[in-house]
Motif scaffolding. Structure first.
Motif, short mmCIF file in Angstrom:
data_model
loop_
_atom_site.label_atom_id
_atom_site.label_comp_id
_atom_site.label_asym_id
_atom_site.label_seq_id
_atom_site.Cartn_x
_atom_site.Cartn_y
_atom_site.Cartn_z
N ASN A 125 0.82 -1.21 0.00
CA ASN A 125 0.00 0.00 0.00
C ASN A 125 0.86 1.26 0.00
OD1 ASN A 125 -2.40 -1.48 0.15
ND2 ASN A 125 -2.32 -1.55 2.38
N ASP A 126 0.43 2.25 -0.79
CA ASP A 126 1.06 3.56 -0.74
C ASP A 126 0.53 4.32 0.47
OD1 ASP A 126 2.40 3.03 -3.09
OD2 ASP A 126 0.89 3.98 -4.37
N LEU A 127 1.35 5.23 1.00
CA LEU A 127 0.96 6.04 2.15
C LEU A 127 1.11 7.53 1.81
CD1 LEU A 127 2.73 4.08 5.04
CD2 LEU A 127 0.34 3.92 4.34
N GLN A 128 0.42 8.35 2.57
CA GLN A 128 0.50 9.80 2.39
C GLN A 128 0.67 10.47 3.75
OE1 GLN A 128 -2.86 11.86 2.71
NE2 GLN A 128 -1.66 13.72 2.68
N VAL A 152 5.08 -2.68 8.85
CA VAL A 152 6.44 -2.98 8.39
C VAL A 152 6.60 -4.50 8.33
CG1 VAL A 152 7.41 -0.86 9.37
CG2 VAL A 152 7.34 -2.93 10.76
N LYS A 153 7.62 -4.93 7.65
CA LYS A 153 7.89 -6.36 7.55
C LYS A 153 8.19 -6.94 8.94
CE LYS A 153 10.15 -7.62 3.96
NZ LYS A 153 11.25 -7.83 2.98
N LYS A 243 10.06 6.55 -2.93
CA LYS A 243 9.85 5.18 -3.38
C LYS A 243 10.24 4.17 -2.29
CE LYS A 243 10.68 2.30 -7.46
NZ LYS A 243 9.26 2.22 -7.82
N GLY A 244 9.37 3.17 -2.12
CA GLY A 244 9.66 2.07 -1.22
C GLY A 244 9.46 2.34 0.25
N GLN A 245 8.90 3.50 0.61
CA GLN A 245 8.70 3.82 2.02
C GLN A 245 7.23 3.67 2.44
OE1 GLN A 245 10.70 4.15 4.37
NE2 GLN A 245 12.68 4.49 3.41
N GLY A 246 6.45 2.97 1.60
CA GLY A 246 5.08 2.66 1.98
C GLY A 246 5.04 1.40 2.81
N GLU A 247 4.00 0.60 2.64
CA GLU A 247 3.88 -0.64 3.41
C GLU A 247 4.42 -1.83 2.62
OE1 GLU A 247 -0.22 -0.74 4.69
OE2 GLU A 247 0.26 0.50 6.44
N PRO A 248 4.75 -2.94 3.32
CA PRO A 248 5.41 -4.08 2.66
C PRO A 248 4.57 -4.67 1.53
CG PRO A 248 5.50 -4.28 5.05
CD PRO A 248 4.56 -3.15 4.76
N GLY A 249 5.28 -5.14 0.49
CA GLY A 249 4.62 -5.83 -0.61
C GLY A 249 4.14 -7.21 -0.18
N ASN A 251 3.73 -11.32 -1.13
CA ASN A 251 4.30 -12.41 -1.92
C ASN A 251 5.51 -11.98 -2.74
OD1 ASN A 251 2.25 -14.19 -1.03
ND2 ASN A 251 0.87 -13.48 -2.65
N GLY A 252 6.38 -11.23 -2.10
CA GLY A 252 7.62 -10.83 -2.77
C GLY A 252 7.48 -9.60 -3.63
N GLY A 253 6.31 -8.96 -3.62
CA GLY A 253 6.11 -7.75 -4.40
C GLY A 253 6.84 -6.56 -3.79
N PRO A 254 7.03 -5.50 -4.55
CA PRO A 254 7.75 -4.32 -4.03
C PRO A 254 6.96 -3.59 -2.95
CG PRO A 254 6.77 -3.82 -6.16
CD PRO A 254 6.55 -5.29 -5.94
N ASP A 255 7.67 -2.91 -2.07
CA ASP A 255 7.01 -2.10 -1.05
C ASP A 255 6.30 -0.92 -1.71
OD1 ASP A 255 8.03 -3.80 0.80
OD2 ASP A 255 9.60 -2.45 1.51
N GLY A 256 5.26 -0.43 -1.06
CA GLY A 256 4.55 0.74 -1.57
C GLY A 256 5.39 1.99 -1.43
N ASP A 257 4.86 3.10 -1.91
CA ASP A 257 5.57 4.38 -1.87
C ASP A 257 4.94 5.31 -0.85
OD1 ASP A 257 7.17 3.42 -3.98
OD2 ASP A 257 5.72 4.14 -5.46
N LEU A 258 5.70 6.30 -0.43
CA LEU A 258 5.23 7.31 0.50
C LEU A 258 5.15 8.65 -0.23
CD1 LEU A 258 4.62 8.44 3.38
CD2 LEU A 258 7.10 8.64 3.69
N TYR A 259 4.02 9.34 -0.07
CA TYR A 259 3.84 10.64 -0.71
C TYR A 259 3.74 11.72 0.37
CZ TYR A 259 2.97 7.95 -4.92
OH TYR A 259 3.10 7.08 -5.98
N ILE A 260 4.71 12.64 0.35
CA ILE A 260 4.74 13.74 1.30
C ILE A 260 4.01 14.93 0.69
CG2 ILE A 260 6.20 15.28 2.65
CD1 ILE A 260 6.44 12.39 3.50
N VAL A 261 2.94 15.38 1.35
CA VAL A 261 2.17 16.55 0.89
C VAL A 261 2.60 17.76 1.71
CG1 VAL A 261 -0.12 17.52 0.53
CG2 VAL A 261 0.23 15.06 0.27
N ILE A 262 3.06 18.80 1.01
CA ILE A 262 3.65 19.96 1.68
C ILE A 262 2.59 21.02 2.00
CG2 ILE A 262 5.32 21.83 1.46
CD1 ILE A 262 6.59 19.10 1.75
#
Length: 382
Positions: A125-128, A152-153, A243-249, A251-262
């Protein structure tokens, strides 16, 4: 797609809402249902995902245009509208879409069908996260340490979900495919229905000894600190992807992304308009009439500016390159200084006499606008 809510409804908007309205609604809804504000609330978590999905479409002009015309089909990559052009059969993507309406592959025509297994790698999952910074930090850039409460994992099982020293086993019912198939004969041929395996929920694996710390999910909730570099030139509602600072993927998928809103705090003196800055400075009558060197504040320090004689109230001067740097280039905006004539309000008798004496010497023909107005007035009454 039939069970999806309308994206405008998700954000509490009417169709045709402006980009600014969409942005404001997204920020309001995202803050309300953010996981950090609703820890352990699954319903809020699902709504947060729904809000992000809606904003991803409506904030993109091309996707928004397709969605406004065709609805969810217009932005679904697997549909004929959004996935590269409509095929035959009234806008469906071809045979495969029609077969899906029957719930499986049309093996009578040699079709293999779509793979609906749930055990493939999936992105997390992506996070904001909203971050508030000062006006100066937005202008020059800064570095922030932010805290996130997120999944987290699992450290105990390494994200596998199985207890240490054990591993998941292939599901005997589906043979590890995650699917079960049933065949049905029809006058058009043989239809083969494919559905997720009920024993392993479509994962293809059975976890006989789940990890005690994560309950077999492979992830635990934790508070983490992340360092964020905020570039110079960001503004309100700027989004910084990490990139990669969201939640864990899964079944081996990539981690989600984090979006910082200013979110940028307003400045006491400067007003920002894009990369340009605007500033109002009061000057006295003698400064405007005779000219003077005045001190102009900028974000980088004080500068001296020569106000020419005869300067009129409301005149705007430009100081080139004294604005804010663009995020995408090294170009800097300008500083626009508007001078306002300040009339004295507290005068003693001597000061009033001095002004009266000056008024006797500085007659109407010294004022360009007043002289022109008096001429027009005479012509009007003649």
């Amino acid at each position: 797609m039939a069970d999806k809510r309308d994206y405008y409804e998700v954000l509490g908007l009417q169709k045709g809402a402006s980009d600014n309205d969409i942005k404001k609604a997204f920020r309001k809804m995202a803050m309300k249902y953010h996981p950090d504000k609703n820890p352990g609330d699954k319903e809020a978590e699902e709504k947060f995902k729904e809000i992000n999905e809606a904003y991803a479409v409506l904030s993109d002009p091309e996707k928004k245009e397709k969605y406004d015309r065709f609805g969810h089909a217009g932005v679904d990559p697997n549909s004929g509208f959004g996935g590269g052009g409509a095929g035959g059969f009234g806008g469906f993507g071809g045979f495969e879409d029609i077969f899906d309406m029957f719930g499986g592959a049309f093996s009578g025509f040699g079709g293999g069908g779509r793979n609906r297994r749930n055990n493939g790698p999936r992105k997390g999952n992506d996070l904001q996260k909203a971050v508030t910074i000062t006006f100066e930090e937005a202008a020059f850039g800064t570095k922030k340490e932010i805290r996130l409460n997120k999944y987290v994992k699992c450290k105990t099982c390494g994200g596998s979900g199985a207890a240490p020293g054990t591993s998941k086993k292939s599901c005997p019912k589906c043979g590890g495919t995650g699917e079960v198939r049933t065949a049905q004969r029809t006058p058009l041929g043989t239809f083969q229905s494919v559905s997720p395996c009920p024993d392993c929920n479509g994962t293809g694996e059975i976890n006989e000894t789940p990890c005690k710390d994560c309950g077999g999910s492979g992830k635990t909730r934790d508070s983490v600190t992340i360092s964020v570099n905020i570039p110079a030139g960001v503004d309100n509602d700027s989004v910084i992807p990490i990139k990669g600072q969201g939640e864990p993927g899964v079944n081996g998928g990539p981690d989600g992304d984090l979006y910082i809103v200013i979110n940028v705090e307003p400045h006491k003196m400067f007003e920002r308009r894009g990369q340009d800055l605007w500033l109002e400075i009061p000057i006295t009558f003698d400064q405007a009439a005779l000219g003077d060197d005045i001190v102009v504040p900028t974000l980088e320090g004080k500068v001296s500016y020569k106000v020419p004689s005869g300067t009129q109230p409301g005149t705007v001067f430009r100081l080139k390159g004294k604005g804010i740097k663009s995020v995408r280039s090294n170009r800097k905006g300008d500083l626009y200084v508007k001078v306002n004539l300040e009339v004295p309000t507290k005068l003693n008798s001597k000061q009033k006499k001095a002004i009266s004496a000056m008024a006797e010497k500085v007659t109407g023909d010294c004022y360009q606008k007043k002289s022109s107005f008096l001429d027009s007035l005479k012509e009007f009454f003649s």
